[in-house]
Design a protein around this motif. Structure first.
Motif, PDB file in Angstrom:
ATOM      1  N   THR A 143      73.155 -44.456   9.698  1.00 24.91           N
ATOM      2  CA  THR A 143      71.740 -44.096   9.803  1.00 24.91           C
ATOM      3  C   THR A 143      71.380 -43.004   8.806  1.00 24.91           C
ATOM      4  OG1 THR A 143      71.823 -44.656  12.152  1.00 24.91           O
ATOM      5  CG2 THR A 143      69.950 -43.356  11.412  1.00 24.91           C
TER       6      THR A 143
ATOM      7  N   GLY B 268      66.104 -43.408   1.619  1.00 21.82           N
ATOM      8  CA  GLY B 268      64.641 -43.391   1.686  1.00 21.82           C
ATOM      9  C   GLY B 268      64.057 -42.122   1.084  1.00 21.82           C
TER      10      GLY B 268
ATOM     11  N   VAL C   6      70.949 -44.414   5.299  1.00 24.43           N
ATOM     12  CA  VAL C   6      69.661 -45.092   5.120  1.00 24.43           C
ATOM     13  C   VAL C   6      68.534 -44.077   4.952  1.00 24.43           C
ATOM     14  CG1 VAL C   6      67.985 -46.590   6.267  1.00 24.43           C
ATOM     15  CG2 VAL C   6      70.399 -47.168   6.324  1.00 24.43           C
TER      16      VAL C   6
END
Length: 155
Positions: free
Chosen positions: A79, A86, A82
């Motif tokens: 997580t 971003g 990711v």
């Protein structure tokens, strides 16, 4: 629980280098600082996840381990990767936008601003071509579509 010194020193070095780069004024160095801090946090989560062990699947074993590996640390790292990607994409787009604005000397006119300035410069004769609202229509009475069935009005 045994804490190894080498991973902790690597985490400290990555974090301090990331903070140093974040304090710079350049967006590319700030991006590199964010990536270094993100990697340091991932290593910290991996280090605090505990020792390796059996896969967290029922009936699977490996290397004669008696403990089961913690899947939460791995899920949190995925997580975090990711989220870091971003944030990196966002900062990279900011850097590209800043580069495009600062290297082009002449900024072109916005098409919407041009249209509004042309409309404000027209005289009243030219503005009469636009459709005008119908003032003879009584808007207090309900229209056919928004009247309730069986309602005739009280007037």
């Amino acid at each position: 629980m045994t804490a190894y010194l080498v991973p902790l020193m690597i985490i400290g070095v990555l974090t301090s280098a990331g903070v140093y780069l974040l304090l710079e004024r350049s967006l590319t160095r700030m991006l590199l600082g964010l990536l270094l801090i993100g990697n340091a946090i991932n290593l910290l989560i991996l280090n605090t996840g505990g020792p390796s062990g059996n896969p967290p699947v029922r009936g699977r074993t490996s290397d004669d381990s008696t403990t089961i590996a913690d899947p939460l640390a791995q899920a949190m790292i995925l997580t975090a990767i990711v989220i870091t990607m971003g944030v990196a994409a966002f900062v990279l787009s900011l850097a590209y936008r800043s580069y495009r604005i600062n290297t082009i000397e002449e900024v072109s006119n916005d098409p919407e601003d041009t249209r509004v300035s042309q409309l404000s410069g027209k005289e009243d004769d030219e503005l009469d071509d636009r459709p005008q609202p119908d003032v003879t229509r009584d808007t207090d009475l309900p229209d056919e579509l928004d009247a309730l069935p069986g309602y005739e009005g009280s007037r």
